[in-house]
Design a protein around this motif. Structure first.
Motif, PDB file in Angstrom:
ATOM      1  N   TRP A  24      38.941  27.045  81.099  1.00 39.84           N
ATOM      2  CA  TRP A  24      38.390  25.978  80.242  1.00 39.84           C
ATOM      3  C   TRP A  24      37.461  26.562  79.184  1.00 39.84           C
ATOM      4  CZ3 TRP A  24      40.251  21.446  79.360  1.00 39.84           C
ATOM      5  CH2 TRP A  24      41.026  20.809  80.317  1.00 39.84           C
ATOM      6  N   VAL A  25      36.682  27.565  79.567  1.00 34.94           N
ATOM      7  CA  VAL A  25      35.855  28.273  78.581  1.00 34.94           C
ATOM      8  C   VAL A  25      36.759  28.915  77.537  1.00 34.94           C
ATOM      9  CG1 VAL A  25      34.242  30.181  78.214  1.00 34.94           C
ATOM     10  CG2 VAL A  25      33.982  28.700  80.213  1.00 34.94           C
ATOM     11  N   LYS A  26      37.845  29.509  78.020  1.00 34.55           N
ATOM     12  CA  LYS A  26      38.766  30.212  77.137  1.00 34.55           C
ATOM     13  C   LYS A  26      39.449  29.245  76.165  1.00 34.55           C
ATOM     14  CE  LYS A  26      40.980  33.510  79.119  1.00 34.55           C
ATOM     15  NZ  LYS A  26      41.975  34.310  79.903  1.00 34.55           N
ATOM     16  N   VAL A  27      39.963  28.114  76.682  1.00 28.85           N
ATOM     17  CA  VAL A  27      40.707  27.201  75.815  1.00 28.85           C
ATOM     18  C   VAL A  27      39.784  26.506  74.817  1.00 28.85           C
ATOM     19  CG1 VAL A  27      40.611  25.062  77.217  1.00 28.85           C
ATOM     20  CG2 VAL A  27      42.639  25.551  75.825  1.00 28.85           C
ATOM     21  N   ASN A  28      38.566  26.149  75.250  1.00 25.88           N
ATOM     22  CA  ASN A  28      37.631  25.505  74.324  1.00 25.88           C
ATOM     23  C   ASN A  28      37.103  26.478  73.275  1.00 25.88           C
ATOM     24  OD1 ASN A  28      37.433  22.690  74.976  1.00 25.88           O
ATOM     25  ND2 ASN A  28      36.432  23.251  76.902  1.00 25.88           N
ATOM     26  N   SER A  29      36.913  27.733  73.672  1.00 28.47           N
ATOM     27  CA  SER A  29      36.505  28.760  72.693  1.00 28.47           C
ATOM     28  C   SER A  29      37.617  28.965  71.670  1.00 28.47           C
ATOM     29  CB  SER A  29      36.180  30.069  73.399  1.00 28.47           C
ATOM     30  OG  SER A  29      35.106  29.917  74.291  1.00 28.47           O
ATOM     31  N   ALA A  30      38.856  29.038  72.170  1.00 32.62           N
ATOM     32  CA  ALA A  30      40.004  29.229  71.273  1.00 32.62           C
ATOM     33  C   ALA A  30      40.150  28.046  70.316  1.00 32.62           C
ATOM     34  CB  ALA A  30      41.275  29.391  72.102  1.00 32.62           C
ATOM     35  N   TYR A  31      39.936  26.852  70.836  1.00 33.99           N
ATOM     36  CA  TYR A  31      40.061  25.649  70.009  1.00 33.99           C
ATOM     37  C   TYR A  31      39.058  25.660  68.866  1.00 33.99           C
ATOM     38  CZ  TYR A  31      40.394  20.629  68.906  1.00 33.99           C
ATOM     39  OH  TYR A  31      40.567  19.417  68.284  1.00 33.99           O
ATOM     40  N   ASN A  32      37.826  25.985  69.166  1.00 33.79           N
ATOM     41  CA  ASN A  32      36.798  25.985  68.119  1.00 33.79           C
ATOM     42  C   ASN A  32      37.012  27.118  67.122  1.00 33.79           C
ATOM     43  OD1 ASN A  32      34.579  23.815  68.590  1.00 33.79           O
ATOM     44  ND2 ASN A  32      35.074  24.558  70.646  1.00 33.79           N
ATOM     45  N   LEU A  33      37.546  28.236  67.584  1.00 33.82           N
ATOM     46  CA  LEU A  33      37.908  29.304  66.654  1.00 33.82           C
ATOM     47  C   LEU A  33      39.072  28.873  65.767  1.00 33.82           C
ATOM     48  CD1 LEU A  33      37.631  32.462  68.937  1.00 33.82           C
ATOM     49  CD2 LEU A  33      36.298  32.023  66.863  1.00 33.82           C
ATOM     50  N   ILE A  43      45.174  22.459  81.503  1.00 35.61           N
ATOM     51  CA  ILE A  43      44.881  23.450  80.459  1.00 35.61           C
ATOM     52  C   ILE A  43      46.059  23.516  79.484  1.00 35.61           C
ATOM     53  CG2 ILE A  43      44.578  25.900  79.959  1.00 35.61           C
ATOM     54  CD1 ILE A  43      42.072  24.874  81.062  1.00 35.61           C
ATOM     55  N   ARG A  44      47.267  23.544  80.026  1.00 34.43           N
ATOM     56  CA  ARG A  44      48.443  23.622  79.158  1.00 34.43           C
ATOM     57  C   ARG A  44      48.542  22.386  78.254  1.00 34.43           C
ATOM     58  NH1 ARG A  44      50.892  25.034  84.018  1.00 34.43           N
ATOM     59  NH2 ARG A  44      52.357  23.256  83.995  1.00 34.43           N
ATOM     60  N   ALA A  45      48.295  21.213  78.831  1.00 33.69           N
ATOM     61  CA  ALA A  45      48.346  19.972  78.035  1.00 33.69           C
ATOM     62  C   ALA A  45      47.269  19.981  76.957  1.00 33.69           C
ATOM     63  CB  ALA A  45      48.185  18.759  78.945  1.00 33.69           C
ATOM     64  N   SER A  46      46.064  20.429  77.328  1.00 33.45           N
ATOM     65  CA  SER A  46      44.969  20.496  76.349  1.00 33.45           C
ATOM     66  C   SER A  46      45.278  21.494  75.253  1.00 33.45           C
ATOM     67  CB  SER A  46      43.648  20.868  77.040  1.00 33.45           C
ATOM     68  OG  SER A  46      43.234  19.844  77.920  1.00 33.45           O
ATOM     69  N   ALA A  47      45.863  22.637  75.632  1.00 33.84           N
ATOM     70  CA  ALA A  47      46.216  23.652  74.633  1.00 33.84           C
ATOM     71  C   ALA A  47      47.240  23.095  73.651  1.00 33.84           C
ATOM     72  CB  ALA A  47      46.766  24.892  75.331  1.00 33.84           C
ATOM     73  N   ALA A  48      48.188  22.285  74.146  1.00 38.33           N
ATOM     74  CA  ALA A  48      49.184  21.678  73.266  1.00 38.33           C
ATOM     75  C   ALA A  48      48.530  20.750  72.258  1.00 38.33           C
ATOM     76  CB  ALA A  48      50.226  20.913  74.088  1.00 38.33           C
ATOM     77  N   ILE A  49      47.645  19.873  72.743  1.00 33.23           N
ATOM     78  CA  ILE A  49      46.957  18.926  71.857  1.00 33.23           C
ATOM     79  C   ILE A  49      46.103  19.680  70.837  1.00 33.23           C
ATOM     80  CG2 ILE A  49      45.189  17.126  71.778  1.00 33.23           C
ATOM     81  CD1 ILE A  49      46.294  16.165  74.494  1.00 33.23           C
ATOM     82  N   MET A  50      45.383  20.695  71.308  1.00 30.33           N
ATOM     83  CA  MET A  50      44.542  21.490  70.408  1.00 30.33           C
ATOM     84  C   MET A  50      45.380  22.203  69.352  1.00 30.33           C
ATOM     85  SD  MET A  50      41.975  23.121  73.256  1.00 30.33           S
ATOM     86  CE  MET A  50      40.720  22.138  74.101  1.00 30.33           C
ATOM     87  N   LEU A  51      46.527  22.720  69.767  1.00 31.13           N
ATOM     88  CA  LEU A  51      47.413  23.382  68.817  1.00 31.13           C
ATOM     89  C   LEU A  51      47.947  22.369  67.798  1.00 31.13           C
ATOM     90  CD1 LEU A  51      48.525  26.192  68.245  1.00 31.13           C
ATOM     91  CD2 LEU A  51      50.460  25.680  69.749  1.00 31.13           C
ATOM     92  N   GLY A  52      48.189  21.151  68.262  1.00 30.63           N
ATOM     93  CA  GLY A  52      48.618  20.096  67.341  1.00 30.63           C
ATOM     94  C   GLY A  52      47.552  19.764  66.314  1.00 30.63           C
ATOM     95  N   ASN A  53      46.294  19.842  66.720  1.00 29.49           N
ATOM     96  CA  ASN A  53      45.192  19.517  65.803  1.00 29.49           C
ATOM     97  C   ASN A  53      44.885  20.628  64.812  1.00 29.49           C
ATOM     98  OD1 ASN A  53      44.788  17.019  66.992  1.00 29.49           O
ATOM     99  ND2 ASN A  53      43.244  17.766  68.429  1.00 29.49           N
TER     100      ASN A  53
END
Length: 622
Positions: A529-538, A562-572
């Motif tokens: 979760w730290v990793k995906v949120n850090s990646a999202y903000n970057l 995490i996978r679902a969140s990564a998909a949404i973040m990638l969409g954004n």
């Protein structure tokens, strides 16, 4: 609330039903974005349809499916036929379907072509519902279907055909509509001439001139005159002027409601003559005209007359007309409006709506009325007025100082103190907030401390920031404090930031601090979760490393959330180049991931289409 929850749950149910029937293979050498978007939409729509027994939900899904541009005809027909076969108790929902049909017709949602197989259904409610689901998917087929509908003996079907041809708006459809004028009923001619009011087609103009020579129906005459006026022939204003003196209230009402459709210069005597009538519909028509043309330079010379009419309407016995007139008056580009509006601030009947309209209307001419609001004995109105004045480049220091010193409400004192800091750089009033010892004001004190810390105020210590950072009562304040600590080279800022990023949901950092280095370091964190949120903000900072990590997490991490969140973040944050990666997630065994991936594709394409103002950008699919 239940509806929203159900809809949210349904949107996650992108189960095997979709992907057993729709092949999202990436073997094609090329495909355009609109096709990718259509496929993603179908995936979402079909699963809701297949997994929900509630007819009203499915009706909504069917409408959404019919709205999709380029939707495969056979695919849609098959699913509409399933809809028919599943719902045997149609009688119990006839009213709901009829209501939806009427809504669609009233809103002129005449979609591109008739779903012909469904229109042959033996069930009247389904048949009518299918006729309402029209969209211009294929103009040639739509032209044929709508033309056939105009030949029907059923008046409602004929009207839908006429509106469908109007939506196609091609030379061919216009020619068909013109051909109907010689043999259509009065109501049909009225609809056709109304539809053609903004047409520039030379055949339409010639037809309008010829019809005016013999036409007897006043409403049709008005429509024909507007067609010609809108094409620059003001000699036909005399037809409009003539009907201003009609004794038939229906004709006057129709003329008033049609005023807004006149695109050229209009003789203001027409407005004045109509405004002499007390009929509510006529007043609404005039108000609608003023709203549309208040900034039109051609009528600015008539400002005094318009303001006079609106003033009369403001005091109309109908609250609907009164409020509508007041809104238009408040947005009118003339300082004379304040002479009417300012006294209403103190009127018992008008006070609340007047204040709300003043504060919500973007009009510099209202400045005298906004200043008047700062004199009221209401701190909330004063602070909102001060914000408006600042937005207009004014400096309401006196009002803000008074609020910062004397308001009995801590939130008002804080807002005033922040505004004073922003417009003058003064930290005096923020300092006063931090000295308040009432425990109930802790939130406000923390915010004041953060503003002071950011201003390099020397009396704010790192311990003050640590206290706020480790306080879980306010995530936003704690996160800002952590960023300030990190910005001051304090390790505790890193610890708190990591704590916030470990939240099991997306975290967005909005504070503008140089934190790319710390986020990049956290990409190696063991907590996903730290990793995906850090990646999202970057990724939100257009950092390629962030996007790369999101793609990796989408396909490789064990946690489906995490996978679902990564998909949404990638969409954004992603681009059309990332669609291939997202499509790989269409095969994920968890429906939440598949659903998120489809939504992400839709988000990317929608954003890209808007940025490029096109729906046909070609991309390569490997």
């Amino acid at each position: 609330m239940k509806y929203r929850i159900k809809k949210l749950i349904l949107s996650f149910l992108i189960a095997a039903f979709i992907f057993s029937t729709i092949n999202f293979s990436a073997t094609a050498s090329s495909s355009n974005l609109s096709e990718q978007k259509k496929d993603a939409y179908l995936a979402l729509a079909k699963i809701i349809y297949d997994n929900n027994n509630n007819i009203l939900y499915r009706m909504q899904t069917l409408e959404e499916m019919a709205n999709l541009e380029g939707l495969n005809f056979d695919f849609s027909v098959n699913h509409f036929q399933n809809f028919i076969s599943k719902d045997n108790k149609t009688q119990t929902v006839n009213n709901n379907i009829d209501s939806k049909i009427q809504y669609l017709i009233d809103k002129n949602y005449m979609f591109g072509y008739l779903l012909k197989e469904l229109s042959q259904s033996n069930e009247p409610a389904i048949k009518e519902f299918s006729k309402s689901l029209l969209k211009n998917l294929d103009k040639n087929e739509a032209l044929q279907v709508f033309t056939e509908m105009t030949k029907s003996n059923n008046n409602e079907e004929k009207i839908i055909g006429i509106k469908g041809l109007a939506k196609i708006n091609s030379p061919e459809s216009t020619y068909i509509l013109l051909g109907m004028l010689n043999k259509a009923s009065i109501n049909e001619n009225l609809l056709i001439t109304d539809i053609l009011s903004s047409s520039k087609d030379i055949q339409v103009l010639d037809t309008a001139r010829n019809m005016l020579k013999s036409e007897k129906d006043p409403k049709i005459i008005i429509n024909l005159a507007i067609i010609l006026i809108n094409n620059g022939d003001n000699t036909y204003l005399k037809f409009i002027q003539d009907y201003c003196f009609s004794k038939n209230i229906e004709y006057l009402r129709y003329l008033a409601l049609k005023l807004k459709d006149i695109k050229g210069n209009i003789d203001f005597s027409i407005i004045e003559n109509l405004s002499s009538h007390s009929d509510a519909t006529i007043k609404i028509g005039i108000i609608s005209f003023f709203e549309q043309y208040k900034n039109n330079i051609k009528i600015k010379s008539q400002n005094d007359h318009i303001i006079k009419i609106l003033k009369r309407y403001v005091f109309d016995e109908s609250d609907l007309i009164s409020l509508a007139a007041l809104k238009i008056l408040a947005s009118f580009p003339d300082k004379k409006i304040n002479a009417i509006i300012k006294p209403l601030i103190y009127d018992k009947h008008f006070s609340l709506p007047t204040i709300n309209i003043i504060l919500s209307t973007n009009n510099r001419y209202l400045l005298p009325s906004i200043y008047e609001l700062t004199k009221l004995d209401n701190d909330q109105i004063k602070i909102q007025s001060a914000k408006c004045l600042i937005n207009y480049g004014k400096n309401p220091k006196k009002v803000l100082k008074n609020l910062a010193n004397k308001s009995k409400t801590i939130d008002i004192r804080l807002s005033a103190s922040i505004l004073l800091y922003k417009i003058s750089g003064s930290t005096k009033y923020l300092e006063n907030i931090t000295k308040d010892y009432d425990e109930s004001t802790k939130e406000a004190k923390d915010i004041a401390v953060l503003y002071l810390a950011n201003s390099k105020y020397k009396n704010i210590t790192l311990e003050d920031l640590k206290t706020i950072a480790f306080d879980n009562s306010s995530k936003n304040n704690g996160l800002t404090a952590a960023l300030l600590l990190y910005n001051n080279n304090n390790d505790s800022g890193f610890d708190v930031l990591r704590k916030f990023l470990s939240s099991r949901k997306p975290v967005i950092i909005t504070d503008k601090f140089p934190i790319e280095n710390i986020l990049t370091a956290l990409l190696e964190d063991k907590n996903n979760w730290v990793k995906v949120n850090s990646a999202y903000n970057l990724a939100r900072m257009q950092n390629k490393k962030g996007l790369d990590v999101l793609k990796t997490l989408l396909l490789s991490t064990d946690d489906s959330k995490i996978r679902a969140s990564a998909a949404i973040m990638l969409g954004n944050t992603g681009s059309p180049n990332d669609i291939d990666i997202l499509k790989l997630a269409y095969n994920d065994k968890f429906c939440r991931v598949r659903s998120s991936a489809a939504q992400a594709v839709i988000e990317i394409i929608s954003r890209y289409e808007q940025a490029n103002n096109t729906k046909n950008i070609e991309i390569n699919i490997k």
